[in-house]
Design a protein around this motif. Structure first.
Motif, PDB file in Angstrom:
ATOM      1  N   ALA A 295       6.088  12.172   3.411  1.00 31.34           N
ATOM      2  CA  ALA A 295       6.937  13.518   3.882  1.00 31.34           C
ATOM      3  C   ALA A 295       8.248  13.706   2.679  1.00 31.34           C
ATOM      4  CB  ALA A 295       7.389  13.351   5.079  1.00 31.34           C
ATOM      5  N   ARG A 296       8.599  12.332   2.397  1.00 36.33           N
ATOM      6  CA  ARG A 296       9.682  12.326   1.508  1.00 36.33           C
ATOM      7  C   ARG A 296       9.182  12.822   0.170  1.00 36.33           C
ATOM      8  NH1 ARG A 296      11.710   8.015  -1.720  1.00 36.33           N
ATOM      9  NH2 ARG A 296      10.595   6.684  -0.560  1.00 36.33           N
ATOM     10  N   LEU A 297       7.876  12.461  -0.073  1.00 35.53           N
ATOM     11  CA  LEU A 297       7.321  13.031  -1.461  1.00 35.53           C
ATOM     12  C   LEU A 297       7.185  14.452  -1.526  1.00 35.53           C
ATOM     13  CD1 LEU A 297       5.927  11.990  -4.123  1.00 35.53           C
ATOM     14  CD2 LEU A 297       3.822  11.769  -2.894  1.00 35.53           C
ATOM     15  N   LYS A 298       6.836  14.900  -0.414  1.00 36.78           N
ATOM     16  CA  LYS A 298       6.491  16.420  -0.315  1.00 36.78           C
ATOM     17  C   LYS A 298       7.592  17.274  -0.054  1.00 36.78           C
ATOM     18  CE  LYS A 298       1.628  15.526   1.103  1.00 36.78           C
ATOM     19  NZ  LYS A 298       0.684  15.567   2.320  1.00 36.78           N
ATOM     20  N   SER A 299       8.984  16.638   0.105  1.00 37.26           N
ATOM     21  CA  SER A 299      10.151  17.197   0.199  1.00 37.26           C
ATOM     22  C   SER A 299      10.178  17.923   1.619  1.00 37.26           C
ATOM     23  CB  SER A 299      10.283  18.212  -0.905  1.00 37.26           C
ATOM     24  OG  SER A 299      10.343  17.920  -2.190  1.00 37.26           O
ATOM     25  N   ILE A 300       9.616  17.152   2.740  1.00 35.57           N
ATOM     26  CA  ILE A 300       9.923  17.573   4.094  1.00 35.57           C
ATOM     27  C   ILE A 300      10.939  17.067   4.774  1.00 35.57           C
ATOM     28  CG2 ILE A 300       8.652  17.906   6.248  1.00 35.57           C
ATOM     29  CD1 ILE A 300       5.817  17.416   4.812  1.00 35.57           C
ATOM     30  N   PRO A 301      12.103  18.051   4.759  1.00 33.84           N
ATOM     31  CA  PRO A 301      13.172  17.367   5.496  1.00 33.84           C
ATOM     32  C   PRO A 301      13.294  16.911   6.889  1.00 33.84           C
ATOM     33  CG  PRO A 301      13.311  19.606   5.608  1.00 33.84           C
ATOM     34  CD  PRO A 301      11.915  19.221   4.875  1.00 33.84           C
ATOM     35  N   LEU A 302      12.400  15.629   7.028  1.00 32.06           N
ATOM     36  CA  LEU A 302      12.561  15.131   8.762  1.00 32.06           C
ATOM     37  C   LEU A 302      13.830  14.382   8.989  1.00 32.06           C
ATOM     38  CD1 LEU A 302       9.243  13.027   8.369  1.00 32.06           C
ATOM     39  CD2 LEU A 302       9.499  15.170   9.577  1.00 32.06           C
ATOM     40  N   LEU A 303      14.142  14.896  10.361  1.00 33.29           N
ATOM     41  CA  LEU A 303      15.221  14.030  10.997  1.00 33.29           C
ATOM     42  C   LEU A 303      14.839  12.996  11.801  1.00 33.29           C
ATOM     43  CD1 LEU A 303      17.303  17.079  12.188  1.00 33.29           C
ATOM     44  CD2 LEU A 303      18.116  15.692  10.274  1.00 33.29           C
ATOM     45  N   GLU A 304      15.022  11.877  11.335  1.00 29.84           N
ATOM     46  CA  GLU A 304      14.390  10.657  11.881  1.00 29.84           C
ATOM     47  C   GLU A 304      15.239  10.263  13.244  1.00 29.84           C
ATOM     48  OE1 GLU A 304      11.648   9.134  10.812  1.00 29.84           O
ATOM     49  OE2 GLU A 304      11.594   9.917   9.172  1.00 29.84           O
ATOM     50  N   SER A 305      14.809   9.392  14.156  1.00 33.99           N
ATOM     51  CA  SER A 305      15.145   9.203  15.399  1.00 33.99           C
ATOM     52  C   SER A 305      16.505   8.610  15.305  1.00 33.99           C
ATOM     53  CB  SER A 305      14.394   8.388  16.299  1.00 33.99           C
ATOM     54  OG  SER A 305      14.137   6.963  15.463  1.00 33.99           O
ATOM     55  N   ARG A 306      17.126   7.868  14.285  1.00 33.70           N
ATOM     56  CA  ARG A 306      18.248   7.319  14.291  1.00 33.70           C
ATOM     57  C   ARG A 306      19.164   7.990  13.097  1.00 33.70           C
ATOM     58  NH1 ARG A 306      17.868   0.882  13.677  1.00 33.70           N
ATOM     59  NH2 ARG A 306      16.849   1.432  11.812  1.00 33.70           N
ATOM     60  N   PRO A 307      20.164   8.158  13.070  1.00 34.28           N
ATOM     61  CA  PRO A 307      21.303   8.877  11.889  1.00 34.28           C
ATOM     62  C   PRO A 307      21.423   7.591  11.111  1.00 34.28           C
ATOM     63  CG  PRO A 307      22.533   8.582  13.898  1.00 34.28           C
ATOM     64  CD  PRO A 307      20.933   8.270  14.306  1.00 34.28           C
TER      65      PRO A 307
ATOM     66  N   THR B  67      -7.722   6.605  -4.250  1.00 36.95           N
ATOM     67  CA  THR B  67      -8.366   8.056  -3.568  1.00 36.95           C
ATOM     68  C   THR B  67      -7.097   8.790  -2.739  1.00 36.95           C
ATOM     69  OG1 THR B  67     -10.331   6.746  -3.354  1.00 36.95           O
ATOM     70  CG2 THR B  67     -10.118   8.668  -1.991  1.00 36.95           C
ATOM     71  N   PHE B  68      -6.354   7.722  -2.016  1.00 37.27           N
ATOM     72  CA  PHE B  68      -4.997   8.575  -1.538  1.00 37.27           C
ATOM     73  C   PHE B  68      -4.392   9.530  -2.134  1.00 37.27           C
ATOM     74  CE2 PHE B  68      -1.284   8.788   0.792  1.00 37.27           C
ATOM     75  CZ  PHE B  68      -1.627   9.210   2.188  1.00 37.27           C
ATOM     76  N   GLY B  69      -4.240  10.735  -2.112  1.00 36.05           N
ATOM     77  CA  GLY B  69      -3.580  11.555  -2.696  1.00 36.05           C
ATOM     78  C   GLY B  69      -4.392  12.568  -3.507  1.00 36.05           C
ATOM     79  N   THR B  70      -5.729  12.450  -3.657  1.00 40.84           N
ATOM     80  CA  THR B  70      -6.844  13.275  -4.230  1.00 40.84           C
ATOM     81  C   THR B  70      -6.620  14.605  -3.333  1.00 40.84           C
ATOM     82  OG1 THR B  70      -8.245  12.242  -3.045  1.00 40.84           O
ATOM     83  CG2 THR B  70      -7.986  11.700  -5.368  1.00 40.84           C
TER      84      THR B  70
ATOM     85  N   PHE C 121       0.802  -1.042   0.086  1.00 43.25           N
ATOM     86  CA  PHE C 121       0.071   0.098   0.037  1.00 43.25           C
ATOM     87  C   PHE C 121       1.050   1.228   0.015  1.00 43.25           C
ATOM     88  CE2 PHE C 121      -2.411   3.201   2.074  1.00 43.25           C
ATOM     89  CZ  PHE C 121      -3.583   3.293   1.429  1.00 43.25           C
ATOM     90  N   ASN C 122       1.809   1.395   0.926  1.00 46.74           N
ATOM     91  CA  ASN C 122       2.883   2.457   0.826  1.00 46.74           C
ATOM     92  C   ASN C 122       3.405   2.624  -0.486  1.00 46.74           C
ATOM     93  OD1 ASN C 122       1.989   2.278   3.451  1.00 46.74           O
ATOM     94  ND2 ASN C 122       3.948   1.937   4.349  1.00 46.74           N
ATOM     95  N   GLN C 123       4.006   1.525  -1.019  1.00 48.98           N
ATOM     96  CA  GLN C 123       4.339   1.696  -2.351  1.00 48.98           C
ATOM     97  C   GLN C 123       3.710   2.233  -3.495  1.00 48.98           C
ATOM     98  OE1 GLN C 123       8.152   1.186  -2.139  1.00 48.98           O
ATOM     99  NE2 GLN C 123       8.186   2.104  -4.140  1.00 48.98           N
ATOM    100  N   LEU C 124       2.379   1.623  -3.386  1.00 51.77           N
ATOM    101  CA  LEU C 124       1.657   2.150  -4.510  1.00 51.77           C
ATOM    102  C   LEU C 124       1.210   3.457  -4.442  1.00 51.77           C
ATOM    103  CD1 LEU C 124      -0.620  -1.077  -4.843  1.00 51.77           C
ATOM    104  CD2 LEU C 124       0.970  -0.493  -6.207  1.00 51.77           C
ATOM    105  N   THR C 125       0.890   4.037  -3.345  1.00 52.58           N
ATOM    106  CA  THR C 125       0.395   5.329  -3.076  1.00 52.58           C
ATOM    107  C   THR C 125       1.419   6.231  -3.277  1.00 52.58           C
ATOM    108  OG1 THR C 125       0.852   4.909  -0.613  1.00 52.58           O
ATOM    109  CG2 THR C 125      -1.337   4.881  -1.331  1.00 52.58           C
ATOM    110  N   PHE C 126       2.676   5.767  -2.900  1.00 56.52           N
ATOM    111  CA  PHE C 126       3.867   6.776  -3.279  1.00 56.52           C
ATOM    112  C   PHE C 126       3.893   6.834  -4.719  1.00 56.52           C
ATOM    113  CE2 PHE C 126       8.459   7.590  -3.993  1.00 56.52           C
ATOM    114  CZ  PHE C 126       8.572   8.673  -3.243  1.00 56.52           C
ATOM    115  N   TYR C 127       3.728   5.994  -5.589  1.00 54.23           N
ATOM    116  CA  TYR C 127       4.269   5.753  -6.873  1.00 54.23           C
ATOM    117  C   TYR C 127       3.095   6.788  -7.371  1.00 54.23           C
ATOM    118  CZ  TYR C 127       4.408   4.470 -11.823  1.00 54.23           C
ATOM    119  OH  TYR C 127       4.645   4.331 -12.964  1.00 54.23           O
ATOM    120  N   ILE C 128       1.866   6.300  -7.179  1.00 51.50           N
ATOM    121  CA  ILE C 128       0.766   7.022  -7.853  1.00 51.50           C
ATOM    122  C   ILE C 128       0.720   8.639  -7.494  1.00 51.50           C
ATOM    123  CG2 ILE C 128      -2.002   7.298  -7.863  1.00 51.50           C
ATOM    124  CD1 ILE C 128      -1.966   4.234  -7.498  1.00 51.50           C
TER     125      ILE C 128
END
Length: 739
Positions: A511-523, A410-413, A302-309
């Motif tokens: 967040a990656r698709l929207k270019s939001i530069p998140l700093l995750e909990s683990r480097p 529907t996700f992403g409309t 689901f994550n991969q398909l919604t990201f691609y679409i």
């Protein structure tokens, strides 16, 4: 960090800048200010809970009534003409979805989607313009009513989290000045640090309103969206969530008397079905583990398909303007309406058996006699117990394929869309399928298909969103059955582990698709071998302590840096870095002009304190992008003036040696919520060393705890109090650096 080219993404300033304006403000505050500040924070937590609860009540009542009117009218027309009822059903859904997408595209673009990735980015230290505005709140509320009431394969839980965050931010800044809905009595918490705490309360309140799960809301804020946490904040977050639960339950009790139209007992997540499976055997662990694996695989897919679409939709389809977004949403609404209306025709209806009162079988009630006209009631039926013959494997499999496909598309409309309810519906469907197989295989009457449906819902959400603790508590609070806690924990751990093997969580991917530069909990692992010098900028632009206005304007126009080192020279001629100056503070000084001086000589720090600047003047409003260099107009005489930056800079920025590993720098940056770190050569000497016991400044010197402190700290602390009482203490801002 640099601004983006469009100014849409910028870092937040969580650090307290202890300059002269800060110390002057602290000196003017009385001894009762700390207590007053704490009381106001709790009052704001109360307001956030009440506001979010009322918003959730309004959304649910509106959705239930629109959906109720739609089904009542459709059923009435079907009695005369099936085709006419079909057309009316499609038209009503189109009108509701069109209203939602029109509000979003024309009025509040930031209201599209769930909003959780943007709020997660905000609490991670990224300011995305438009996310917390009043029009975004308006778009979230009314857009959710249209999209959910229109029958799309989405939920209102994610938008409720964003709604709570918007309410908290607007309360913190006193309302909206643009729409003349502000009060100066509420304009108390105007710094990024204070807004961050309020927005955290709003996020937890939104989850509490969506699921009636106050503990789950607190854990959701802690696990999923926040990057910085403290015990005092946890209490206020829990208080806001508890207030929401009280408001929602009060509203539901009031609506049960029939004062809310079609809203009956539904609308909110009320799947608290305590009549589930009482016990489970060891052989059931294998099919439950299989549910976890299926959830991880389907969630990752689901994550991969919604990201691609979403990627294709954003870079190709949505670039053609808002008209395309409206047409796309209406087309998906048309397809969804056709499938939801025509899918039941593929199977014949079977009459409900006339059962005894002790059998536990409850026949469906006629349409129009109770609430829940949206997906929530379907989930309740899937979770229900003692319903062995209510569903067939063919029906569940057909629904799973259809609804999974609709949820992906529907996700992403361009409408407010949450993924909690679609995820629960998908997971509970294949969970029920596994439960049917287990019942037929083991031939045990104690096994309930509804229990497996609940585990399936948890597994899909875990495989897609990758939440564990908070999701586990939310599911337990939903089901109201603590006996299922170990099973939910099992499937969540398995589904998350399987999903992590393929991709990141849903919110991280978006967040990656929207270019939001998140700093995750683990480097990243490769940061261990990289020194700080390799990651730092090669070209450092700095200012002298006293800078000419013309030079200052020229540098600000030629680059987009947000932080500038300020240098000065000691009496020996040695160059010293005396602090960090923010771009936003420089723009405030240029616009006000009150700090301009004719001479290039440094001013007296004592005299600098009389300059009329307060901390609030340097805070960027949450409802705007702040000042731009193009907004400032200076005359030729102004350009020949000078500014002494010493009273306004941050005299104690965070500094790391150039050979420190990037992993350590990363952890410092994220855990402290920093925006800038100076990278310097390794220092030549050490003037002191601070340990834990040096930080234990006790109030009573006679207490036994004072024995833990070093003599030097006790002496300095005593001397500082005595000097403070005499009023002769000089604040050690710049003196120690320049001598």
């Amino acid at each position: 960090m640099k601004k983006s080219d469009d100014g849409g993404v910028e870092s937040l300033d969580y650090e307290v800048i202890e300059n002269y304006a800060y110390w002057d403000e602290q000196a003017q505050r009385g001894k009762f200010y700390v207590g007053y500040h704490v009381i106001v924070k709790w009052f704001f937590a109360l307001l956030i809970g009440i506001g979010t609860g009322l918003a959730a009540v309004f959304i649910n009542i509106a959705v239930e009534n629109f959906a109720g009117w739609k089904f009542a009218l459709t059923f009435a027309i079907i009695q005369k003409s099936y085709v006419a009822g079909f057309v009316v059903y499609i038209l009503i859904n189109l009108i509701l979805v069109f209203s939602s997408v029109y509000i979003v595209t024309q009025f509040a673009p930031a209201a599209a989607g769930s909003g959780i990735p943007e709020i997660k980015g905000y609490l991670n230290g990224v300011d995305i313009h438009g996310v917390l505005l009043f029009r975004t709140l308006f778009g979230k509320i009314f857009g959710s009513i249209g999209s959910v009431g229109g029958g799309l394969a989405l939920g209102k839980e994610g938008p409720l989290v964003h709604t709570g965050a918007c309410i908290a931010s607007l309360l913190g800044q006193g309302g909206s000045t643009k729409y003349h809905l502000s009060s100066r009595w509420l304009q108390i918490f105007n710094s990024d640090r204070d807004r961050r705490d309020l927005v955290t309360c709003g996020c937890a309140a939104g989850v509490s309103a969506a699921f009636r799960a106050p503990v789950g809301g607190v854990l959701f804020a802690l696990e999923e969206v926040t990057s910085w946490w403290k015990s005092q904040l946890m209490w206020r977050v829990f208080f806001s969530s508890a207030v929401v639960a009280v408001v929602v339950r009060t509203a539901m009790g009031w609506c049960k008397s029939g004062k809310c139209g079609h809203f009956g007992s539904g609308g909110f997540i009320i799947w608290d079905l305590s009549d589930g499976q009482e016990d489970y055997s060891f052989e059931e662990f294998l099919p439950m583990a299989v549910i976890g694996v299926i959830g991880g695989l389907l969630g990752a897919l689901f994550n991969q398909l919604t990201f691609y679409i979403a990627y294709r939709r954003r870079n190709y389809l949505h670039k053609n303007g808002n008209r395309v977004k409206i047409i796309e949403a209406c087309l998906i609404s048309l397809i969804t309406s056709i499938i939801s209306f025509g899918l039941p025709l593929l199977r014949k209806c079977s009459p409900c058996p006339e059962a005894d009162a002790d059998s536990g079988i409850e026949c469906p009630r006629p349409p129009g006699t109770y609430g829940n006209y949206v997906n929530d009631e379907a989930i309740r039926n899937l979770f229900s117990a003692k319903t062995f013959h209510e569903y067939s494997a063919q029906s569940l499999l057909t629904f799973l394929v259809m609804f999974y496909s609709l949820a992906v598309v529907t996700f992403g409309t361009a409408v407010p869309a949450g993924q909690f309810v679609p995820g629960i519906m998908i997971g509970s469907t294949y969970g029920r399928l596994v439960g049917m197989f287990v019942v037929n295989f083991y031939k045990k009457l104690s096994i309930e298909e509804g229990t497996y449906a609940l585990l399936g819902a948890a597994s899909f959400l875990g495989g897609s969103m990758r939440m564990t603790v908070s999701l586990c508590v939310i599911m337990v609070e939903i089901k109201n059955n603590l006996k299922l806690l170990p099973l939910i924990m099992l499937v969540l751990l398995i589904s998350k582990a399987v999903g992590d093997a393929f991709n990141e969580g849903l919110y991280e991917e978006q967040a990656r698709l929207k270019s939001i530069p998140l700093l995750e909990s683990r480097p990243k692992y490769q940061m261990r071998k990289m020194p700080a010098k390799e990651a730092s900028g090669k070209r450092v632009i700095s200012f002298p302590r006293v800078v000419k206005v013309a030079d200052l304007v020229s540098i600000l126009r030629s680059n987009n840096h947000n932080g500038f080192p300020v240098i000065d020279h000691a009496r020996s001629g040695e160059t010293l870095v005396i602090g960090l100056m923010l771009r936003s503070h420089l723009l405030v000084l240029l616009q006000s002009k009150v700090s301009f001086q004719h001479t290039p000589l440094p001013c007296d720090p004592r005299g600098a304190r009389s300059i009329r600047h307060t901390i609030s003047e340097f805070v960027k409003p949450a409802s705007s992008k702040g000042l731009l260099i193009s907004d400032i107009h200076l005359s030729s005489d102004d350009l020949e003036m000078y500014i002494d930056l010493a009273p306004f800079l941050n005299p104690s920025p965070y500094i790391v040696p150039e050979d420190m590993s990037l992993t350590k720098v990363y952890n410092l940056f994220r855990q402290l919520g920093l925006r800038h770190i100076f990278v310097t050569p390794r220092p030549s000497r050490v003037i002191g060393l601070i340990t834990r016991k040096d930080l234990l400044l006790g109030e009573n010197e006679d207490s036994a705890s004072m024995e833990l402190q070093s003599t030097s700290v006790r002496t300095r602390h005593r001397d500082r109090r005595e000097v403070g009482r005499n009023g002769d203490m000089e604040r050690p801002l710049l003196t120690s650096l320049l001598v």
